[in-house]
Design a protein around this motif. Structure first.
Motif, PDB file in Angstrom:
ATOM      1  N   ALA A  74       0.829  -1.201   0.000  1.00  0.00           N
ATOM      2  CA  ALA A  74       0.000   0.000   0.000  1.00  0.00           C
ATOM      3  C   ALA A  74       0.866   1.255   0.000  1.00  0.00           C
ATOM      4  O   ALA A  74       0.591   2.219  -0.715  1.00  0.00           O
ATOM      5  CB  ALA A  74      -0.936  -0.006   1.210  1.00  0.00           C
TER       6      ALA A  74
ATOM      7  N   GLU B 235       1.074   4.224  -2.866  1.00  0.00           N
ATOM      8  CA  GLU B 235       0.897   5.621  -2.490  1.00  0.00           C
ATOM      9  C   GLU B 235       2.081   6.463  -2.945  1.00  0.00           C
ATOM     10  O   GLU B 235       1.921   7.583  -3.424  1.00  0.00           O
ATOM     11  CB  GLU B 235       0.711   5.724  -0.978  1.00  0.00           C
ATOM     12  CG  GLU B 235       0.430   7.133  -0.497  1.00  0.00           C
ATOM     13  CD  GLU B 235       0.194   7.187   0.997  1.00  0.00           C
ATOM     14  OE1 GLU B 235      -0.137   8.271   1.500  1.00  0.00           O
ATOM     15  OE2 GLU B 235       0.342   6.146   1.654  1.00  0.00           O
TER      16      GLU B 235
ATOM     17  N   ARG C 181      -6.683   7.363   1.426  1.00  0.00           N
ATOM     18  CA  ARG C 181      -6.484   7.338   2.885  1.00  0.00           C
ATOM     19  C   ARG C 181      -7.656   6.645   3.574  1.00  0.00           C
ATOM     20  O   ARG C 181      -7.456   5.908   4.550  1.00  0.00           O
ATOM     21  CB  ARG C 181      -6.342   8.761   3.410  1.00  0.00           C
ATOM     22  CG  ARG C 181      -5.010   9.413   3.029  1.00  0.00           C
ATOM     23  CD  ARG C 181      -4.950  10.853   3.503  1.00  0.00           C
ATOM     24  NE  ARG C 181      -3.678  11.472   3.135  1.00  0.00           N
ATOM     25  CZ  ARG C 181      -3.409  12.757   3.330  1.00  0.00           C
ATOM     26  NH1 ARG C 181      -4.320  13.546   3.889  1.00  0.00           N
ATOM     27  NH2 ARG C 181      -2.238  13.243   2.970  1.00  0.00           N
TER      28      ARG C 181
ATOM     29  N   LEU D  57      -7.136   2.991   3.259  1.00  0.00           N
ATOM     30  CA  LEU D  57      -6.141   2.498   4.212  1.00  0.00           C
ATOM     31  C   LEU D  57      -6.708   2.453   5.628  1.00  0.00           C
ATOM     32  O   LEU D  57      -6.467   1.500   6.375  1.00  0.00           O
ATOM     33  CB  LEU D  57      -4.900   3.400   4.167  1.00  0.00           C
ATOM     34  CG  LEU D  57      -4.090   3.384   2.876  1.00  0.00           C
ATOM     35  CD1 LEU D  57      -2.906   4.336   2.984  1.00  0.00           C
ATOM     36  CD2 LEU D  57      -3.606   1.983   2.552  1.00  0.00           C
TER      37      LEU D  57
ATOM     38  N   GLU E  76      -7.253  -0.773   7.868  1.00  0.00           N
ATOM     39  CA  GLU E  76      -6.676  -0.871   9.206  1.00  0.00           C
ATOM     40  C   GLU E  76      -7.746  -1.230  10.234  1.00  0.00           C
ATOM     41  O   GLU E  76      -7.525  -2.068  11.119  1.00  0.00           O
ATOM     42  CB  GLU E  76      -6.000   0.457   9.579  1.00  0.00           C
ATOM     43  CG  GLU E  76      -5.300   0.432  10.927  1.00  0.00           C
ATOM     44  CD  GLU E  76      -4.591   1.739  11.221  1.00  0.00           C
ATOM     45  OE1 GLU E  76      -4.036   1.876  12.333  1.00  0.00           O
ATOM     46  OE2 GLU E  76      -4.601   2.632  10.351  1.00  0.00           O
TER      47      GLU E  76
END
Length: 220
Positions: free
Chosen positions: A2, A6, A138, A141, A145
């Motif tokens: 990831a 990015e 974001r 991500l 998470e």
């Protein structure tokens, strides 16, 4: 993986922003050949970055793969539009690889201003799109998470439940063993009690017999 995607996305954003700025300089800068060469080099680098991101997106987690594909499609569309705009501006003032001062200063002012406005609009749209894609990435991500944390919590709870179940089974086994021990002790207690009762009866009978013998002896 990831973080690598990015990083490529940030490099791509820098390249496209530089391409947009240099396209705007083609109508005013004197050394147009070097600018065109830089733009062409940046376009090639951007295409290579997109190819690398495409390969990396195929190896990404299945949950985020569709969003990455959408992001790549948007990048490709933006690069294609910038390439078309660059070709349009270059062909307007460039012929057979050489610039002419007459061609530069005799070009229609309205067309040049329109091209500048178009480039500025494209740059603003690119910046907005980049911000939206960055925000979306974001969020992906953060969602990944959170999902990972939830899975870890569920796994921890499952292990806790499994340990509790094992302890309950062990407790049941210990209770069963204790119950059997108590039952055995009760049986032995009753046996001992019966033995004591038997001994007492025998003792009493013996005393009665002895007393009877003594009485009979004195009577005779």
């Amino acid at each position: 993986m990831a973080s690598l995607i990015e990083s490529h996305a940030q490099q791509y954003a820098v390249l496209t922003a530089d391409i947009t700025a240099k396209i705007g300089k083609l109508t005013t800068h004197a050394d147009k050949k070097s600018i065109i060469q830089e733009i062409e080099r940046h376009v090639e680098e951007a295409q290579e970055l997109l190819e690398q991101m495409d390969l990396e997106s195929r190896e990404a987690e299945p949950a985020i793969r569709p969003r990455l594909r959408t992001q790549l499609d948007s990048y490709r569309a933006e690069l294609k539009r910038l390439t078309q705009e660059f070709t349009k501006v270059r062909n307007t003032q460039f012929e057979d690889g050489l610039y002419s001062q007459d061609d530069i200063y005799s070009s229609n002012v309205n067309v040049t201003e329109e091209q500048k406005r178009s480039l500025l609009d494209n740059s603003e749209r690119l910046e907005r799109t980049g911000k939206q894609l960055t925000t979306g990435y974001r969020m992906i991500l953060e969602t990944e998470e959170i999902g990972s944390q939830v899975l870890q919590d569920l796994n921890s709870q499952r292990e806790t439940i499994q340990r509790s179940r094992n302890r309950l089974r062990e407790t049941n086994a210990e209770l069963g063993l204790s119950s059997r021990l108590i039952s055995g002790m009760l049986r032995r207690s009753w046996i001992h009690r019966f033995i004591l009762y038997g001994v007492a009866v025998v003792f009493v009978v013996t005393i009665v017999v002895v007393i009877s013998l003594v009485v009979m002896k004195h009577t005779n």
